[in-house]
Enzyme design. Sequence first.
Site, PDB file in Angstrom:
ATOM      1  N   CYS A   2       9.147  22.824 -54.424  1.00  0.00           N
ATOM      2  CA  CYS A   2      10.022  21.932 -55.183  1.00  0.00           C
ATOM      3  C   CYS A   2       9.608  21.803 -56.651  1.00  0.00           C
ATOM      4  O   CYS A   2       8.444  21.906 -56.994  1.00  0.00           O
ATOM      5  CB  CYS A   2      10.117  20.514 -54.617  1.00  0.00           C
ATOM      6  SG  CYS A   2      10.611  20.463 -52.887  1.00  0.00           S
ATOM      7  N   GLY A  29      12.341  26.125 -56.152  1.00  0.00           N
ATOM      8  CA  GLY A  29      13.152  25.759 -54.994  1.00  0.00           C
ATOM      9  C   GLY A  29      14.606  26.055 -55.268  1.00  0.00           C
ATOM     10  O   GLY A  29      15.118  25.680 -56.320  1.00  0.00           O
ATOM     11  N   ASN A 103       7.729  16.444 -54.901  1.00  0.00           N
ATOM     12  CA  ASN A 103       7.223  17.804 -54.672  1.00  0.00           C
ATOM     13  C   ASN A 103       5.934  17.670 -53.876  1.00  0.00           C
ATOM     14  O   ASN A 103       4.999  17.001 -54.331  1.00  0.00           O
ATOM     15  CB  ASN A 103       6.955  18.497 -56.010  1.00  0.00           C
ATOM     16  CG  ASN A 103       6.212  19.843 -55.867  1.00  0.00           C
ATOM     17  OD1 ASN A 103       5.536  20.276 -56.781  1.00  0.00           O
ATOM     18  ND2 ASN A 103       6.339  20.477 -54.734  1.00  0.00           N
ATOM     19  N   GLY A 104       5.887  18.301 -52.722  1.00  0.00           N
ATOM     20  CA  GLY A 104       4.670  18.263 -51.914  1.00  0.00           C
ATOM     21  C   GLY A 104       4.991  18.023 -50.468  1.00  0.00           C
ATOM     22  O   GLY A 104       6.134  18.210 -50.029  1.00  0.00           O
ATOM     23  N   TYR A 243       0.852  32.555 -57.097  1.00  0.00           N
ATOM     24  CA  TYR A 243       2.255  32.926 -56.961  1.00  0.00           C
ATOM     25  C   TYR A 243       3.245  31.956 -57.572  1.00  0.00           C
ATOM     26  O   TYR A 243       4.213  32.353 -58.202  1.00  0.00           O
ATOM     27  CB  TYR A 243       2.585  33.081 -55.469  1.00  0.00           C
ATOM     28  CG  TYR A 243       4.051  33.244 -55.199  1.00  0.00           C
ATOM     29  CD1 TYR A 243       4.664  34.478 -55.378  1.00  0.00           C
ATOM     30  CD2 TYR A 243       4.835  32.161 -54.800  1.00  0.00           C
ATOM     31  CE1 TYR A 243       6.025  34.623 -55.162  1.00  0.00           C
ATOM     32  CE2 TYR A 243       6.192  32.311 -54.584  1.00  0.00           C
ATOM     33  CZ  TYR A 243       6.779  33.538 -54.761  1.00  0.00           C
ATOM     34  OH  TYR A 243       8.111  33.684 -54.561  1.00  0.00           O
TER      35      TYR A 243
HETATM   36  P1  5GP Z   1       5.423  38.548 -46.921  1.00  0.00           P
HETATM   37  O1  5GP Z   1       4.034  39.093 -46.781  1.00  0.00           O
HETATM   38  O2  5GP Z   1       5.546  37.203 -46.268  1.00  0.00           O
HETATM   39  O3  5GP Z   1       6.473  39.465 -46.441  1.00  0.00           O
HETATM   40  O4  5GP Z   1       5.736  38.288 -48.448  1.00  0.00           O
HETATM   41  C1  5GP Z   1       4.809  38.493 -49.462  1.00  0.00           C
HETATM   42  C2  5GP Z   1       5.591  38.493 -50.750  1.00  0.00           C
HETATM   43  O5  5GP Z   1       6.271  37.264 -50.861  1.00  0.00           O
HETATM   44  C3  5GP Z   1       4.754  38.669 -51.993  1.00  0.00           C
HETATM   45  O6  5GP Z   1       5.390  39.673 -52.783  1.00  0.00           O
HETATM   46  C4  5GP Z   1       4.831  37.349 -52.723  1.00  0.00           C
HETATM   47  O7  5GP Z   1       5.108  37.563 -54.102  1.00  0.00           O
HETATM   48  C5  5GP Z   1       5.970  36.633 -52.093  1.00  0.00           C
HETATM   49  N1  5GP Z   1       5.654  35.241 -51.779  1.00  0.00           N
HETATM   50  C6  5GP Z   1       4.492  34.669 -51.476  1.00  0.00           C
HETATM   51  N2  5GP Z   1       4.632  33.354 -51.246  1.00  0.00           N
HETATM   52  C7  5GP Z   1       5.926  33.068 -51.448  1.00  0.00           C
HETATM   53  C8  5GP Z   1       6.694  31.858 -51.390  1.00  0.00           C
HETATM   54  O8  5GP Z   1       6.204  30.766 -51.116  1.00  0.00           O
HETATM   55  N3  5GP Z   1       8.013  31.976 -51.690  1.00  0.00           N
HETATM   56  C9  5GP Z   1       8.584  33.153 -52.007  1.00  0.00           C
HETATM   57  N4  5GP Z   1       9.860  33.194 -52.287  1.00  0.00           N
HETATM   58  N5  5GP Z   1       7.896  34.301 -52.037  1.00  0.00           N
HETATM   59  C10 5GP Z   1       6.583  34.269 -51.759  1.00  0.00           C
HETATM   60 MG    MG Z   2       6.481  39.114 -54.670  1.00  0.00          MG
END
Ligand code: 5GP
Ligand code: MG
Length: 456
Positions: A2, A29, A103-104, A243
């Site tokens: 968020c 978000g 947020n949290g 990230y």
């Molecule tokens: P996974 O291993 O779950 O398939 O996804 C890893 C990828 O998702 C990485 O490229 C990272 O940049 C992205 N990622 C990591 N954490 C999050 C998150 O909380 N939200 C979103 N949208 N992407 C994430």
């Molecule tokens: Mg990514």
Amino acid sequence: MCGVTGIFAPGRDAARLAYFALYALQHRGQESAGIAAADGDTLRSHKKMGLLGAIFDEEVLGELSGHIAIGHTRYSTTGSSAVVNAQPLLEDTAIGTFAFAHNGNLTNTDELRDGLPPTAVLLASSDTEVLGKALAAASGTMMDRIASVIGQARGAYSIVLCTKDELYAFRDPWGVRPLCLGRFSDGGYVVASESCALLTVGAEYIREIKAGEVLRISADGIESRVVHVEGERSALCMFEYIYFARPDSSLSGRSIYMARYEMGRALAREHPVDADVVMAVPDSAVPGGIGYSAESDLPYVEGLIKNRYIGRTFISPDQKMRGRGVQLKFNPVVENLRGQRVVVVDDSIVRGTTTPRIVRLLRDAGATEVHLRITSPPIMHPCYLGVDMASYDELIAANYTVEEIRQKTGADSLGYLSLDALVASTGRKRAEMCLGCLTGVYPNVPVAHLTKQAPG
Ligand code: 5GP
Ligand code: MG
């Protein structure tokens, strides 16, 4: 996760400023968004499912008059993905109505709920609603109520709140989620989850809001109170650096871009490889990829082009859609990949859905070798504090060794950044961070909670 923002800007259209601040926080978000505005007499709000641009237009913003506003973009963890859980929430109290946005993620929601008077009616399914009822049930001024709730609520909460004539902003005593304060040159203040939003609305960064601090901003100026919780320490979420935060934001003066660039350089030192080019998975890993390239002296290329109009696939709650998301999201730049031994830098492997698809995409485009480099250590433990990494079952690194993960992704080699190098890249002390997802040690999660599955 968020995103939240709060505006106090006498003589200006605060809802419009909140709208642009939220635009800069949309990455935090994409599920729902809302703004509440106050003009000294009346408090009005508008919220809906979906992206900001689809929710607000001139007409809707025009209804939200006043010099005070708060706003929210929602990424769901606790509470289902439904409009009842969209924020800001409104709450009536003996001292008037207030709107607030969170947020949290709280870790003692059940305990807080048990402490509410029997008259409290809960409509939504979120921890946020329980927190609002606790504020309503507390006594004294709004400042007193917030201070008393900070003493009771555990977990992560960066919150903006407005009454008809005041703005409040406060952070949990651990400071898990970011929240900073800025100033407009012609008077007035803005608070936001990330500093990038201050730039967007033309405000100057002043400082982070402290862990456990409550700010009250009104016609009388700005007032601060810090609530100390005995024996607790500050614990900013490391995943913000890895990230979540935008690279053009800073946290306590440290640029997120530079932190990620350093992560990439350290990764090149820890996991060098004989290769031809370095690329990053856009967008979040780009600073890390450029850092790896600088340190390794291998040229940086764009190997994948991301469709900017597709939201973050990880947000979508359904595993099948998440899988499909990746093909919609990236196309390879064949000319940069054909016949090349490629180092691919990404920021994290969470569930392990995205990475194997990326490796396949690169091989199909003609890469002869694919060397995966990750700018975080393995994500081994769930998050109870607001990131959607719910259970051990779904975390690939909780269930497989690094070599097994390499095999599953189809990469020729796999290297993760060490925890020490990650911490060093942030310029913070290890003891000031939450590293729960990496170490399983959480700053403020009741032990009983850890044996349960994290809230989904
Ligand atoms: P996974 O291993 O779950 O398939 O996804 C890893 C990828 O998702 C990485 O490229 C990272 O940049 C992205 N990622 C990591 N954490 C999050 C998150 O909380 N939200 C979103 N949208 N992407 C994430
Ligand atoms: Mg990514």
